[in-house]
Scaffold this motif. Sequence first.
Motif, PDB file in Angstrom:
ATOM      1  N   ALA A 274      28.901  45.722  19.121  1.00 55.92           N
ATOM      2  CA  ALA A 274      28.297  45.935  17.801  1.00 55.92           C
ATOM      3  C   ALA A 274      27.614  47.300  17.788  1.00 55.92           C
ATOM      4  O   ALA A 274      26.810  47.604  18.677  1.00 55.92           O
ATOM      5  CB  ALA A 274      27.293  44.826  17.491  1.00 55.92           C
ATOM      6  N   HIS A 275      27.940  48.107  16.792  1.00 57.88           N
ATOM      7  CA  HIS A 275      27.403  49.476  16.772  1.00 57.88           C
ATOM      8  C   HIS A 275      25.882  49.496  16.649  1.00 57.88           C
ATOM      9  O   HIS A 275      25.237  50.438  17.062  1.00 57.88           O
ATOM     10  CB  HIS A 275      28.068  50.308  15.664  1.00 57.88           C
ATOM     11  CG  HIS A 275      27.888  49.777  14.288  1.00 57.88           C
ATOM     12  ND1 HIS A 275      28.724  48.817  13.748  1.00 57.88           N
ATOM     13  CD2 HIS A 275      26.958  50.040  13.336  1.00 57.88           C
ATOM     14  CE1 HIS A 275      28.323  48.531  12.526  1.00 57.88           C
ATOM     15  NE2 HIS A 275      27.255  49.249  12.257  1.00 57.88           N
ATOM     16  N   GLN A 276      25.271  48.437  16.126  1.00 60.74           N
ATOM     17  CA  GLN A 276      23.825  48.372  15.995  1.00 60.74           C
ATOM     18  C   GLN A 276      23.139  48.238  17.352  1.00 60.74           C
ATOM     19  O   GLN A 276      21.938  48.496  17.467  1.00 60.74           O
ATOM     20  CB  GLN A 276      23.405  47.195  15.094  1.00 60.74           C
ATOM     21  CG  GLN A 276      23.757  47.379  13.641  1.00 60.74           C
ATOM     22  CD  GLN A 276      25.207  47.013  13.323  1.00 60.74           C
ATOM     23  OE1 GLN A 276      26.055  46.863  14.205  1.00 60.74           O
ATOM     24  NE2 GLN A 276      25.521  46.893  12.050  1.00 60.74           N
TER      25      GLN A 276
ATOM     26  N   TRP B 123      20.472  39.677  13.132  1.00 61.42           N
ATOM     27  CA  TRP B 123      20.789  40.594  12.033  1.00 61.42           C
ATOM     28  C   TRP B 123      21.783  41.658  12.505  1.00 61.42           C
ATOM     29  O   TRP B 123      22.768  41.951  11.816  1.00 61.42           O
ATOM     30  CB  TRP B 123      19.534  41.287  11.495  1.00 61.42           C
ATOM     31  CG  TRP B 123      19.911  42.466  10.657  1.00 61.42           C
ATOM     32  CD1 TRP B 123      20.304  42.474   9.363  1.00 61.42           C
ATOM     33  CD2 TRP B 123      20.023  43.827  11.124  1.00 61.42           C
ATOM     34  NE1 TRP B 123      20.656  43.755   8.976  1.00 61.42           N
ATOM     35  CE2 TRP B 123      20.486  44.598  10.039  1.00 61.42           C
ATOM     36  CE3 TRP B 123      19.781  44.458  12.342  1.00 61.42           C
ATOM     37  CZ2 TRP B 123      20.693  45.968  10.140  1.00 61.42           C
ATOM     38  CZ3 TRP B 123      19.992  45.829  12.444  1.00 61.42           C
ATOM     39  CH2 TRP B 123      20.443  46.553  11.338  1.00 61.42           C
TER      40      TRP B 123
ATOM     41  N   ASP C  41      25.401  41.919  10.843  1.00 55.85           N
ATOM     42  CA  ASP C  41      25.674  43.160  10.116  1.00 55.85           C
ATOM     43  C   ASP C  41      26.944  43.819  10.635  1.00 55.85           C
ATOM     44  O   ASP C  41      27.774  44.294   9.854  1.00 55.85           O
ATOM     45  CB  ASP C  41      24.479  44.105  10.251  1.00 55.85           C
ATOM     46  CG  ASP C  41      24.582  45.296   9.325  1.00 55.85           C
ATOM     47  OD1 ASP C  41      24.740  45.096   8.095  1.00 55.85           O
ATOM     48  OD2 ASP C  41      24.496  46.447   9.817  1.00 55.85           O
ATOM     49  N   SER C  42      27.132  43.796  11.944  1.00 59.25           N
ATOM     50  CA  SER C  42      28.337  44.374  12.531  1.00 59.25           C
ATOM     51  C   SER C  42      29.583  43.598  12.116  1.00 59.25           C
ATOM     52  O   SER C  42      30.620  44.192  11.815  1.00 59.25           O
ATOM     53  CB  SER C  42      28.202  44.387  14.062  1.00 59.25           C
ATOM     54  OG  SER C  42      29.357  44.907  14.648  1.00 59.25           O
TER      55      SER C  42
ATOM     56  N   VAL D  34      30.001  41.806   9.353  1.00 59.86           N
ATOM     57  CA  VAL D  34      30.263  42.082   7.935  1.00 59.86           C
ATOM     58  C   VAL D  34      30.844  43.482   7.765  1.00 59.86           C
ATOM     59  O   VAL D  34      31.783  43.678   6.987  1.00 59.86           O
ATOM     60  CB  VAL D  34      28.987  41.883   7.089  1.00 59.86           C
ATOM     61  CG1 VAL D  34      29.200  42.354   5.652  1.00 59.86           C
ATOM     62  CG2 VAL D  34      28.569  40.410   7.113  1.00 59.86           C
ATOM     63  N   ASP D  35      30.323  44.468   8.504  1.00 62.87           N
ATOM     64  CA  ASP D  35      30.889  45.819   8.452  1.00 62.87           C
ATOM     65  C   ASP D  35      32.363  45.808   8.854  1.00 62.87           C
ATOM     66  O   ASP D  35      33.159  46.585   8.336  1.00 62.87           O
ATOM     67  CB  ASP D  35      30.121  46.771   9.373  1.00 62.87           C
ATOM     68  CG  ASP D  35      28.766  47.171   8.817  1.00 62.87           C
ATOM     69  OD1 ASP D  35      28.477  46.869   7.637  1.00 62.87           O
ATOM     70  OD2 ASP D  35      27.980  47.778   9.581  1.00 62.87           O
ATOM     71  N   GLY D  36      32.731  44.910   9.764  1.00 67.94           N
ATOM     72  CA  GLY D  36      34.114  44.810  10.214  1.00 67.94           C
ATOM     73  C   GLY D  36      35.059  44.251   9.158  1.00 67.94           C
ATOM     74  O   GLY D  36      36.276  44.374   9.285  1.00 67.94           O
ATOM     75  N   TYR D  37      34.511  43.640   8.112  1.00 68.77           N
ATOM     76  CA  TYR D  37      35.360  43.121   7.036  1.00 68.77           C
ATOM     77  C   TYR D  37      36.021  44.248   6.246  1.00 68.77           C
ATOM     78  O   TYR D  37      37.157  44.119   5.793  1.00 68.77           O
ATOM     79  CB  TYR D  37      34.555  42.274   6.050  1.00 68.77           C
ATOM     80  CG  TYR D  37      34.077  40.934   6.564  1.00 68.77           C
ATOM     81  CD1 TYR D  37      34.470  40.423   7.788  1.00 68.77           C
ATOM     82  CD2 TYR D  37      33.223  40.161   5.791  1.00 68.77           C
ATOM     83  CE1 TYR D  37      34.037  39.194   8.229  1.00 68.77           C
ATOM     84  CE2 TYR D  37      32.778  38.924   6.234  1.00 68.77           C
ATOM     85  CZ  TYR D  37      33.190  38.437   7.451  1.00 68.77           C
ATOM     86  OH  TYR D  37      32.755  37.223   7.876  1.00 68.77           O
ATOM     87  N   PHE D  38      35.323  45.355   6.051  1.00 68.47           N
ATOM     88  CA  PHE D  38      35.812  46.406   5.166  1.00 68.47           C
ATOM     89  C   PHE D  38      37.125  47.040   5.617  1.00 68.47           C
ATOM     90  O   PHE D  38      38.028  47.217   4.802  1.00 68.47           O
ATOM     91  CB  PHE D  38      34.710  47.452   4.929  1.00 68.47           C
ATOM     92  CG  PHE D  38      33.536  46.868   4.197  1.00 68.47           C
ATOM     93  CD1 PHE D  38      33.612  46.578   2.843  1.00 68.47           C
ATOM     94  CD2 PHE D  38      32.362  46.558   4.874  1.00 68.47           C
ATOM     95  CE1 PHE D  38      32.540  46.006   2.171  1.00 68.47           C
ATOM     96  CE2 PHE D  38      31.284  45.989   4.208  1.00 68.47           C
ATOM     97  CZ  PHE D  38      31.377  45.713   2.856  1.00 68.47           C
TER      98      PHE D  38
ATOM     99  N   ASP E 252      40.528  47.006   3.432  1.00 64.75           N
ATOM    100  CA  ASP E 252      41.208  48.263   3.101  1.00 64.75           C
ATOM    101  C   ASP E 252      42.678  48.208   3.524  1.00 64.75           C
ATOM    102  O   ASP E 252      43.565  48.626   2.772  1.00 64.75           O
ATOM    103  CB  ASP E 252      40.517  49.452   3.787  1.00 64.75           C
ATOM    104  CG  ASP E 252      39.163  49.770   3.173  1.00 64.75           C
ATOM    105  OD1 ASP E 252      38.873  49.276   2.059  1.00 64.75           O
ATOM    106  OD2 ASP E 252      38.380  50.492   3.832  1.00 64.75           O
TER     107      ASP E 252
END
Length: 198
Positions: free
Chosen positions: A124-126, A144, A148-149, A151-155, A159
Amino acid sequence: MSAMAIDGLRIQAVRSGQVIEVDDPDAIGDLIADGQTRVWIDLADPSPALVERVAACVGLHPLVADDIIERNERAKVELIDGIIHLVMYALTRQRTTERHELDFALGQNFLLSVHPAAWDPTKAHQLKIGLPVILERGPDFLLWALVDSVVDGYFPVFDTLADEIDGLQDDVVNKAVPANLEHVFRLKSELVSLRHVI
């Protein structure tokens, strides 16, 4: 951080900024009970016996442990006996979209994460600022960071799907063949599945 004495088990603990080496799941209860230590217990493809053992150490309700073992839950958040149980899915996409069930149990001084080995929470980048720094802020902050990581991976998945749908739309307009129709049905099925996951 800590050794992996049991395959698929990672225990990381921090007290007053100091990393505590832990490799015995039976030590988890004492660490949590001291009230000063923040503990992350991470299980990758665990056996049912390991889930039950760790669940007993952290005081997880047996029904939550059963849900984790079953590995077939819908996305949800529930509060049972003062512990938050969160089920969500990480998504990856190669030729098709793969979903990976993630279970989190958040208690006062601990976070338990259970997942397939294909998903590595340490990437996770965080967490780049350092796990001790994040865990010192609390297991809720670690939760968190991981959520968050995910959910970010969903984009990127969405795409890629959007690009594939655009290309397929052009193919269907230019040449209507059975393979394109099959592709449409496969994408529709994936989108329905993603809707349930999210």
